[in-house]
Design a protein around this motif. Structure first.
Motif, mmCIF file in Angstrom:
data_model
loop_
_atom_site.group_PDB
_atom_site.id
_atom_site.type_symbol
_atom_site.label_atom_id
_atom_site.label_comp_id
_atom_site.label_asym_id
_atom_site.label_seq_id
_atom_site.Cartn_x
_atom_site.Cartn_y
_atom_site.Cartn_z
ATOM 1 N N UNK A 85 98.222 -2.578 37.692
ATOM 2 C CA UNK A 85 99.319 -2.375 36.754
ATOM 3 C C UNK A 85 98.867 -1.701 35.460
ATOM 4 N N UNK A 86 97.643 -1.981 35.029
ATOM 5 C CA UNK A 86 97.157 -1.413 33.770
ATOM 6 C C UNK A 86 96.357 -0.127 33.983
ATOM 7 N N UNK A 87 96.217 0.306 35.222
ATOM 8 C CA UNK A 87 95.498 1.535 35.536
ATOM 9 C C UNK A 87 96.146 2.726 34.828
ATOM 10 N N UNK A 88 95.322 3.592 34.213
ATOM 11 C CA UNK A 88 95.819 4.826 33.621
ATOM 12 C C UNK A 88 95.544 5.971 34.584
ATOM 13 N N UNK A 89 96.607 6.625 34.993
ATOM 14 C CA UNK A 89 96.515 7.693 35.981
ATOM 15 C C UNK A 89 95.660 8.839 35.443
ATOM 16 N N UNK A 90 94.630 9.219 36.188
ATOM 17 C CA UNK A 90 93.714 10.257 35.735
ATOM 18 C C UNK A 90 94.333 11.645 35.803
ATOM 19 N N UNK A 91 95.471 11.784 36.477
ATOM 20 C CA UNK A 91 96.141 13.078 36.586
ATOM 21 C C UNK A 91 97.250 13.214 35.550
ATOM 22 N N UNK A 92 98.094 12.185 35.452
ATOM 23 C CA UNK A 92 99.241 12.255 34.534
ATOM 24 C C UNK A 92 98.930 11.711 33.149
ATOM 25 N N UNK A 93 97.887 10.875 33.041
ATOM 26 C CA UNK A 93 97.563 10.234 31.772
ATOM 27 C C UNK A 93 98.451 9.045 31.453
ATOM 28 N N UNK A 94 99.337 8.672 32.359
ATOM 29 C CA UNK A 94 100.293 7.579 32.130
ATOM 30 C C UNK A 94 99.787 6.310 32.819
ATOM 31 N N UNK A 95 99.813 5.193 32.128
ATOM 32 C CA UNK A 95 99.483 3.917 32.755
ATOM 33 C C UNK A 95 100.531 3.594 33.810
ATOM 34 N N UNK A 96 100.104 3.009 34.917
ATOM 35 C CA UNK A 96 101.050 2.686 35.983
ATOM 36 C C UNK A 96 102.207 1.839 35.459
ATOM 37 N N UNK A 97 101.900 0.892 34.582
ATOM 38 C CA UNK A 97 102.931 -0.003 34.077
ATOM 39 C C UNK A 97 103.952 0.714 33.190
ATOM 40 N N UNK A 98 103.641 1.938 32.783
ATOM 41 C CA UNK A 98 104.542 2.728 31.948
ATOM 42 C C UNK A 98 105.163 3.901 32.697
ATOM 43 N N UNK A 99 104.911 4.001 33.987
ATOM 44 C CA UNK A 99 105.335 5.180 34.748
ATOM 45 C C UNK A 99 106.624 4.903 35.513
ATOM 46 N N UNK A 100 107.728 5.568 35.164
ATOM 47 C CA UNK A 100 108.999 5.336 35.858
ATOM 48 C C UNK A 100 109.031 5.893 37.272
ATOM 49 N N UNK A 101 108.006 6.667 37.672
ATOM 50 C CA UNK A 101 107.920 7.096 39.071
ATOM 51 C C UNK A 101 107.836 5.895 39.995
#
Length: 406
Positions: free
Chosen positions: A177-193
């Motif tokens: 949940x706290x992982x920050x996506x290395x491609x988008x720069x968005x943390x999973x917990x903050x990603x509406x995808x």
């Protein structure tokens, strides 16, 4: 000349906003309002698919075009929800979690790519956090890790009760949940995808058929997930089996330690799920009887979602294998499932979507074809049925969005 071009650009932008409000309102989180999934202020009715293999394939950069192709094929057929694994525990082949708290960054970057590609193709994700089954590690691997650290455990179902093992699971939840996506720069917990988290794929606890063990575990884990991430939806990962609440109606399914009603009533669980494979449930039952059961099974769960749970329901897995069955039989199963879901959606009911098992892309069949896999880029009657259902469900969504603007 430049000023005129800018005015033309603004005019085109306004027309796009009017014609396609979803495109102009940003990529929002899916939420829940009563029995409806909601997106951009309107009920979110959709069609979807499973593709559990995406993360491990994407871990190999050279293989990522196969993931992209799967999303492209799905999007072309109007599919807007995908369910896949956010776990691969232990083992020798592409583990995400090598040992408790130790992660394979290459595989994690594969999951980053999956999330990024889903976003690029306008597809929402349901990410499952652990397996009930031995494939990709599951409960059995967690128990083995506990035993290796001196815990007195022996059965797979100790996963639900041992405090150290529960701690391993909670750590995995927090890590993902706290992982920050290395491609988008968005943390999973903050990603509406990401539309929703799933606690466990097809949870069962046959050592305690009373359901108390499962209920206690869900009651502990749901608030834990929400303590980290309140932006995303959460579901259990149930197959839809009833316990004591429907023991007279479905006595043959009072045997796996779960309860569709009680488990989904736990605070923090936002919507219910059902998995249905009638040929596995009734191996010797005639096809007509299987279809009759499927129709009743779908309607009963929709009824309970609306009248008892007051939550949406997602038919998160269904399908028909071609190992022993024909394409015509598969098509009849798809039509039956889709008919029940569309009937509910067309009256504003709780059935949000059905996700078939499973999408494959060219080049993945040798590793992942289990009899259920469908390559959507190849013309087939089943692919046409899938596209038709997408059109119908997306049509309902568009109609409700237009009404909301009046």
């Amino acid at each position: 000349m430049e000023q005129k071009s800018f005015r033309t650009f603004l005019l085109v932008l306004v027309l796009v906003v009017i014609a396609y409000p979803e495109a102009s309102s940003g990529d929002e989180f899916v939420s829940v309002n009563g029995v409806h999934l909601m997106l951009n202020g309107s009920p979110f009715y959709a069609n979807g698919f499973n593709a559990y293999w995406m993360m491990v394939i994407a871990a190999d950069v050279s293989q990522r075009p196969k993931v992209t192709a799967a999303f492209q094929d799905a999007s072309a057929r109007g599919l807007t929800i995908a369910r896949t694994w956010a776990f691969s525990d232990g083992g020798d082949w592409m583990p995400l979690q090598i040992s408790p708290g130790v992660y394979n960054e290459q595989v994690f970057q594969g999951l980053d790519f999956v999330v990024s590609e889903a976003k690029n193709h306008g597809i929402k994700l349901v990410l499952s956090l652990v397996n009930n089954w031995v494939e990709f590690g599951g409960k059995k691997q967690y128990v083995a890790w506990g035993k290796a650290q001196g815990q007195t455990v022996s059965a797979d179902d100790d996963f639900f009760t041992n405090e150290v093992i529960k701690g391993f699971y909670k750590n995995h939840v927090k890590t993902v949940l706290t992982r920050r996506n290395t491609i988008t720069g968005i943390a999973y917990m903050d990603d509406p995808t990401i539309m929703a988290w799933e606690l466990i794929n097809e949870m069962r606890c046959v050592s305690d058929k009373s359901g108390k063990t499962v209920q206690a575990w869900v009651s502990e884990m749901a608030p834990y997930v929400k303590s980290i991430d309140r932006k995303h939806l959460l579901e259990v990962g149930l197959e839809g089996y009833y316990g004591a609440s429907r023991s007279q109606q479905y006595p043959q399914y009072f045997q796996v330690g779960t309860d569709f009603i009680e488990n989904n009533q736990v605070p923090g669980i936002d919507f219910a799920t059902v998995h249905t494979y009638t040929e596995q449930m009734f191996q010797n039952m005639p096809e007509a009887d299987q279809l009759s059961f499927l129709n009743r099974w779908v309607q009963d769960h929709i009824h309970d979602a609306e009248n008892t749970l007051h939550k949406p329901v997602l038919f998160a897995e269904f399908g028909k294998t071609l190992k022993g069955y024909t394409i015509e039989q598969r098509d009849r199963t798809f039509n039956a499932m889709y008919s029940g879901v569309y009937s509910s959606a067309s009256r504003g009911g709780a059935a949000a979507a059905a996700l078939f098992w499973q999408v494959l892309s060219e080049g993945t069949e040798s590793s992942f074809q289990d009899g259920y896999g469908i390559v959507l880029s190849r013309p087939s009657s089943t692919a046409d049925i899938i596209a038709q259902q997408s059109s119908r469900m997306n049509g309902i969504r568009s109609m409700l969005a237009r009404r909301g603007r009046l």
